[in-house]
Design a protein around this motif. Structure first.
Motif, PDB file in Angstrom:
ATOM      1  N   LEU A   1       0.840  -1.203   0.000  1.00 44.12           N
ATOM      2  CA  LEU A   1       0.000   0.000   0.000  1.00 44.12           C
ATOM      3  C   LEU A   1       0.873   1.251   0.000  1.00 44.12           C
ATOM      4  O   LEU A   1       0.418   2.330  -0.369  1.00 44.12           O
ATOM      5  N   SER A   2       2.110   1.098   0.446  1.00 43.46           N
ATOM      6  CA  SER A   2       3.114   2.173   0.418  1.00 43.46           C
ATOM      7  C   SER A   2       4.452   1.523   0.748  1.00 43.46           C
ATOM      8  O   SER A   2       4.536   0.292   0.845  1.00 43.46           O
ATOM      9  N   TRP A   3       5.480   2.338   0.947  1.00 39.02           N
ATOM     10  CA  TRP A   3       6.824   1.793   1.191  1.00 39.02           C
ATOM     11  C   TRP A   3       7.452   2.340   2.465  1.00 39.02           C
ATOM     12  O   TRP A   3       8.623   2.095   2.734  1.00 39.02           O
ATOM     13  N   SER A   4       6.689   3.085   3.218  1.00 38.99           N
ATOM     14  CA  SER A   4       7.241   3.736   4.410  1.00 38.99           C
ATOM     15  C   SER A   4       8.546   4.453   4.055  1.00 38.99           C
ATOM     16  O   SER A   4       9.550   4.350   4.768  1.00 38.99           O
ATOM     17  N   THR A   5       8.519   5.157   2.924  1.00 35.72           N
ATOM     18  CA  THR A   5       9.714   5.886   2.489  1.00 35.72           C
ATOM     19  C   THR A   5      10.223   6.758   3.638  1.00 35.72           C
ATOM     20  O   THR A   5       9.462   7.481   4.268  1.00 35.72           O
ATOM     21  N   SER A   6      11.495   6.648   3.901  1.00 36.09           N
ATOM     22  CA  SER A   6      12.103   7.259   5.082  1.00 36.09           C
ATOM     23  C   SER A   6      13.246   8.177   4.683  1.00 36.09           C
ATOM     24  O   SER A   6      13.620   8.247   3.506  1.00 36.09           O
ATOM     25  N   GLY A   7      13.804   8.863   5.656  1.00 34.61           N
ATOM     26  CA  GLY A   7      14.899   9.767   5.372  1.00 34.61           C
ATOM     27  C   GLY A   7      15.950   9.777   6.462  1.00 34.61           C
ATOM     28  O   GLY A   7      15.648   9.499   7.631  1.00 34.61           O
ATOM     29  N   TYR A   8      17.176  10.055   6.065  1.00 33.42           N
ATOM     30  CA  TYR A   8      18.257  10.358   7.009  1.00 33.42           C
ATOM     31  C   TYR A   8      18.343  11.878   7.090  1.00 33.42           C
ATOM     32  O   TYR A   8      18.520  12.550   6.070  1.00 33.42           O
ATOM     33  N   PHE A   9      18.225  12.403   8.292  1.00 36.16           N
ATOM     34  CA  PHE A   9      18.229  13.847   8.505  1.00 36.16           C
ATOM     35  C   PHE A   9      19.470  14.241   9.299  1.00 36.16           C
ATOM     36  O   PHE A   9      19.906  13.506  10.187  1.00 36.16           O
ATOM     37  N   VAL A  10      20.012  15.418   8.995  1.00 32.66           N
ATOM     38  CA  VAL A  10      21.153  15.930   9.753  1.00 32.66           C
ATOM     39  C   VAL A  10      20.838  17.337  10.246  1.00 32.66           C
ATOM     40  O   VAL A  10      20.043  18.062   9.653  1.00 32.66           O
ATOM     41  N   ASN A  11      21.488  17.689  11.358  1.00 28.13           N
ATOM     42  CA  ASN A  11      21.414  19.055  11.862  1.00 28.13           C
ATOM     43  C   ASN A  11      22.202  19.941  10.900  1.00 28.13           C
ATOM     44  O   ASN A  11      23.389  19.712  10.665  1.00 28.13           O
TER      45      ASN A  11
END
Length: 357
Positions: free
Chosen positions: A236-246
């Protein structure tokens, strides 16, 4: 001969430049980096990618100058929605989370992987790649930068009650993994329930919820097959995620070290998207007891029943996306998001947002 000498000079110059870059990376004070990435430490996204590439890879590439202290969410009592705030405040330098989980702070992020929008993982990556610059315009106002995206395994329905099609969700309580999946479940006649990932096993066991949505591999890693019987095997989706930095921390890094991080995150991004393809099929195989296809996750002792989508269900999901999910997201996010969707995402999905629907 002249050409040969020129080649030697160029090769020597390239080697000198490479040695200078390595020297710049390894010279100077030690850099201690705090990173919190995956939902659990026993996922291949953590053990097969984050540990060898981010933690160990950065140390190796800089001869030990960069030391990444890596942790999974439970080790730091992180539930997910607070990830952007941890990065923004500088409590951690790097963190990762599904975009929908942190979309309460930045609603634009949820549009990258709306439930029902990307049935194919290749399309999901194209959308993520196209939306990364847009997302960063939103995030940079908060002092955050999105440096890489990645998927989990295809997000599927794990149910403790028998289901033969999506129509059977009518009246069922379904644990959702974000706002848009709630909209999709509602459109199907189900009752969306918001629960932290770590609480779902018990809720399924006790019957507080009838189904839960998560990745085929992710559900396996937290033993959902122990408390469910049916797996609806359509992403139904891919739980697309991200790496975030300060962003302030990122900009202050030695340029050579920052370049090494950029190179590392590019490798992580490619590895994670490849893993998303492999772990989706593998998770299904492991959950339904197909030993020959189960290499990454754990082969369950009591196989689930695999429910394959009916021929017309993909069209039904597309209709729910167009008429319910997409308009609901634009309502949460604002009219500009509808414009961004049509300019950036619609050319990839082939589905336009029409105001007033």
């Amino acid at each position: 001969m002249k050409s040969f000498k020129t080649s030697l000079v160029l090769a020597a110059l390239a080697a000198t430049m490479q040695m200078s870059a390595v020297s710049a990376q390894t010279a100077g004070p030690k850099i201690a980096v705090q990173a919190i990435t995956q939902v659990t430490a026993n996922m291949p996204q953590y053990s097969a990618v984050d540990q060898p590439l981010l933690r160990d890879g950065m140390a190796k590439a800089t001869n030990g100058r960069v030391q990444v202290t890596l942790a999974a969410w439970p080790e730091r009592n992180v539930n997910g929605p607070e990830v952007l705030r941890l990065v923004r405040s500088g409590q951690v330098d790097i963190a990762a989370a599904p975009l929908t989980t942190v979309s309460g702070d930045v609603p634009m992020l949820d549009g990258i992987d709306l439930a029902g929008m990307n049935s194919d993982i290749n399309q999901a990556r194209k959308v993520a790649d196209a939306m990364k610059p847009v997302a960063n315009k939103e995030l940079e106002r908060l002092g955050i930068k999105l440096v890489a995206t990645y998927p989990f395994s295809g997000q599927m329905l794990f149910c403790r009650k028998p289901i033969a099609s999506l129509a059977d969700l009518k009246g069922m309580k379904v644990r959702i993994n974000g706002p848009s999946s709630g909209d999709l479940v509602k459109a199907m006649g189900g009752q969306p329930v918001s629960l932290a990932f770590g609480e779902v096993y018990t809720a399924l066991e006790r019957g507080t919820v009838d189904c839960g949505i998560t990745g085929s591999g992710s559900g396996n890693s937290v033993k959902w097959p122990e408390v469910t019987t049916h797996l609806y095997a359509m992403p139904l989706s891919w739980s697309t995620s991200g790496y975030f930095v300060n962003l302030a921390w990122w900009n202050k890094l030695d340029p050579a070290v920052r370049a090494e991080f950029e190179k590392t995150f590019a490798a992580i991004e490619d590895a994670q998207w490849k893993l998303g393809v492999e772990s989706t099929a593998d998770g299904v195989a492991c959950n339904v007891g197909r030993a020959d296809g189960c290499k990454l996750a754990t082969l369950v002792k009591k196989p689930m029943i695999e429910v394959k989508p009916q021929p017309n269900e993909a069209l039904a999901v597309k209709k729910d996306l167009t008429e319910t999910v997409l308009p609901a997201w634009v309502k949460r996010c604002g009219d500009r998001c509808g414009t961004v969707y049509n300019e950036v995402i619609a050319p990839i999905t082939g589905i336009k947002y029409v105001a007033g629907k």
